[in-house]
Scaffold this motif. Structure first.
Motif, PDB file in Angstrom:
ATOM      1  N   ARG A 174       0.813  -1.251   0.055  1.00  0.00           N
ATOM      2  CA  ARG A 174      -0.074  -0.141   0.151  1.00  0.00           C
ATOM      3  C   ARG A 174       0.679   1.270  -0.149  1.00  0.00           C
ATOM      4  O   ARG A 174       0.568   2.139  -0.673  1.00  0.00           O
ATOM      5  CB  ARG A 174      -0.999  -0.118   1.217  1.00  0.00           C
ATOM      6  N   THR A 175       1.894   1.309   0.839  1.00  0.00           N
ATOM      7  CA  THR A 175       2.599   2.546   1.040  1.00  0.00           C
ATOM      8  C   THR A 175       3.409   2.950  -0.265  1.00  0.00           C
ATOM      9  O   THR A 175       3.266   4.025  -0.767  1.00  0.00           O
ATOM     10  CB  THR A 175       3.402   2.806   2.241  1.00  0.00           C
ATOM     11  N   ARG A 190      11.545   3.853   3.091  1.00  0.00           N
ATOM     12  CA  ARG A 190      11.202   2.796   4.158  1.00  0.00           C
ATOM     13  C   ARG A 190      12.407   1.874   4.485  1.00  0.00           C
ATOM     14  O   ARG A 190      13.364   1.515   3.456  1.00  0.00           O
ATOM     15  CB  ARG A 190      10.093   1.804   3.468  1.00  0.00           C
ATOM     16  N   ARG A 233       4.556   0.627  14.267  1.00  0.00           N
ATOM     17  CA  ARG A 233       4.897   1.941  13.979  1.00  0.00           C
ATOM     18  C   ARG A 233       3.727   2.747  13.911  1.00  0.00           C
ATOM     19  O   ARG A 233       3.707   3.908  14.039  1.00  0.00           O
ATOM     20  CB  ARG A 233       6.016   2.073  13.128  1.00  0.00           C
ATOM     21  N   THR A 234       2.876   2.278  13.182  1.00  0.00           N
ATOM     22  CA  THR A 234       1.439   2.955  12.702  1.00  0.00           C
ATOM     23  C   THR A 234       0.680   3.417  14.075  1.00  0.00           C
ATOM     24  O   THR A 234       0.193   4.324  14.203  1.00  0.00           O
ATOM     25  CB  THR A 234       0.598   1.968  11.928  1.00  0.00           C
ATOM     26  N   GLN A 289       3.857  -7.897  14.569  1.00  0.00           N
ATOM     27  CA  GLN A 289       5.054  -7.634  13.791  1.00  0.00           C
ATOM     28  C   GLN A 289       6.168  -8.546  13.712  1.00  0.00           C
ATOM     29  O   GLN A 289       7.167  -8.504  14.425  1.00  0.00           O
ATOM     30  CB  GLN A 289       5.720  -6.215  13.969  1.00  0.00           C
ATOM     31  N   PRO A 301      -4.118  -0.982   9.245  1.00  0.00           N
ATOM     32  CA  PRO A 301      -3.238  -0.496   8.365  1.00  0.00           C
ATOM     33  C   PRO A 301      -2.934  -1.366   7.175  1.00  0.00           C
ATOM     34  O   PRO A 301      -2.421  -1.041   6.235  1.00  0.00           O
ATOM     35  CB  PRO A 301      -1.991  -0.126   9.048  1.00  0.00           C
ATOM     36  N   LEU A 302      -3.333  -2.627   7.450  1.00  0.00           N
ATOM     37  CA  LEU A 302      -3.019  -3.855   6.579  1.00  0.00           C
ATOM     38  C   LEU A 302      -1.439  -4.325   6.314  1.00  0.00           C
ATOM     39  O   LEU A 302      -0.744  -2.897   6.337  1.00  0.00           O
ATOM     40  CB  LEU A 302      -3.671  -3.735   5.286  1.00  0.00           C
ATOM     41  N   PRO A 303      -0.973  -5.069   5.809  1.00  0.00           N
ATOM     42  CA  PRO A 303      -1.861  -6.122   5.823  1.00  0.00           C
ATOM     43  C   PRO A 303      -2.219  -6.773   7.109  1.00  0.00           C
ATOM     44  O   PRO A 303      -1.878  -6.834   8.230  1.00  0.00           O
ATOM     45  CB  PRO A 303      -0.503  -7.388   5.140  1.00  0.00           C
TER      46      PRO A 303
END
Ligand code: NCD
Length: 332
Positions: A80-81, A131, A192-193, A255, A291-293
């Motif tokens: 996505r990002t 990133r 982090r989100t 994560q 935020p996905l995935p």
């Protein structure tokens, strides 16, 4: 000092819009942390994001960033990002150097440092989106680059552009950012989100509920910031404790890549699953975000629930990044 080589195409004072914000203040800036945003500047970005949404619905594309080249440098996986930054620049008429599908094909695999990679990419581009797995990497890159660097996730540190789109989604879904109960669920330690969104929410009149297994609790320094801000906050291990009253349920993936000990990951990886049964306990106007995935935290059968906002959240990511790019490049 960043050079401000791009001249604004428009008179920003005149274009400041109805919120009275004078100019965007973002021109030439690195975007490294959500700490750089005030409620006013957030409103500014959100107003521009709404304009981007209208423009895309009306015309699909514009040439506001014609001739701009964005370097998209991703040392960690992304769907996505990276795609939304690419879509954002392309819908505004710019183009991309994509180093997203495997930094192993770049000179990084020959041992090139981040500093040298960044100093190379800035020779070709006007803005760098980065990133990287290490906390502080975006700051390091920004210290070397003369073009703006946008942090697209620095390890377990921050993910400011995700937090912008998350906040924008809450605002658009619920009509306000004040008076809300926001519950964050899952990996609060490494996510982090969660870190970035929590910091942004401290600007508003919200209650925060943090739901995680013991080993994935919110980092203490961040919890102290929340407490110092005078926010009504509570921690729990159980989603059932918070779901009835939540206005926003912000769910996250554990994560895996941040664990040193995979046995610890195995022990917590299936700690939460949001199911239709659990959703029955939630308010009618609550929104579920992610935020996905996702890797199992939200059951697929929740997707048809109108409160499931995660794919609308994905779409908002493009509008917010269009707005941010235009602002950073002085062409808002
Ligand atoms: C998040 C990230 O990379 O931090 N994904 C994203 O950018 N949409 C969340 C995650 O990977 O779990």
């Amino acid at each position: 000092m960043k050079s401000k080589t791009l001249t604004p195409l428009f008179d920003l004072e005149k274009m400041a819009g109805s919120n009275g914000h004078s100019g965007n203040g973002f021109t030439g800036m690195d975007i490294l942390s959500v700490n750089q945003f005030s409620p006013d500047s957030l409103e500014y970005i959100f107003a521009r994001a709404r304009e981007m949404r209208e423009m895309v619905a009306r015309a699909g594309a514009a040439d506001l960033l014609k001739g701009v080249v964005l370097a998209c440098l991703f040392y960690e996986p992304s769907t996505r990002t990276s795609s939304s930054f690419i879509a954002a620049i392309e819908r505004l008429g710019g183009s991309v150097i994509p180093i997203t599908q495997g930094v192993q094909f770049s000179s990084v695999s020959k041992g090139e440092t981040l500093a040298d990679t960044v100093r190379t990419l800035e020779q070709y581009s006007d803005v760098i989106v980065l990133r990287h797995p290490e906390i502080g990497s975006a700051k390091l890159a920004a210290d070397y680059a003369s073009v703006p660097v946008i942090n697209a996730g620095d390890g377990a540190g921050e993910h400011p552009t995700q937090a912008l789109l998350d906040l924008f989604t809450i605002r658009e879904e619920l009509g306000s950012l004040n008076g809300l109960k926001v519950a964050m669920v899952g990996d609060l330690r490494y996510g982090r989100t969660v870190h970035s969104l929590t910091k942004l929410l401290l600007h508003y009149d919200v209650s925060l509920r943090f739901v995680s297994p013991e080993i994935l609790r919110l980092p203490l320094t961040l919890m102290n910031e929340v407490i110092d801000a005078g926010i009504d906050v509570r921690e729990t291990h159980d989603v059932a404790d918070v779901i009835e009253n939540a206005d926003v349920l912000y769910v996250t993936r554990v994560q895996k890549e941040r664990f040193n000990d995979l046995a610890q990951y195995e022990a917590v990886k299936e700690y939460y699953v949001i199911t239709p049964e659990l959703m029955e306990q939630a308010q009618e106007k609550m929104v579920v975000m992610h935020p996905l995935p996702r890797v199992g935290e939200i059951h697929y059968s929740v997707d048809k629930d109108p409160r499931a906002a995660y794919f609308r959240q994905v779409q908002n990511g493009m509008y917010v990044r269009m707005a941010l790019l235009a602002a950073v490049l002085g062409r808002a």
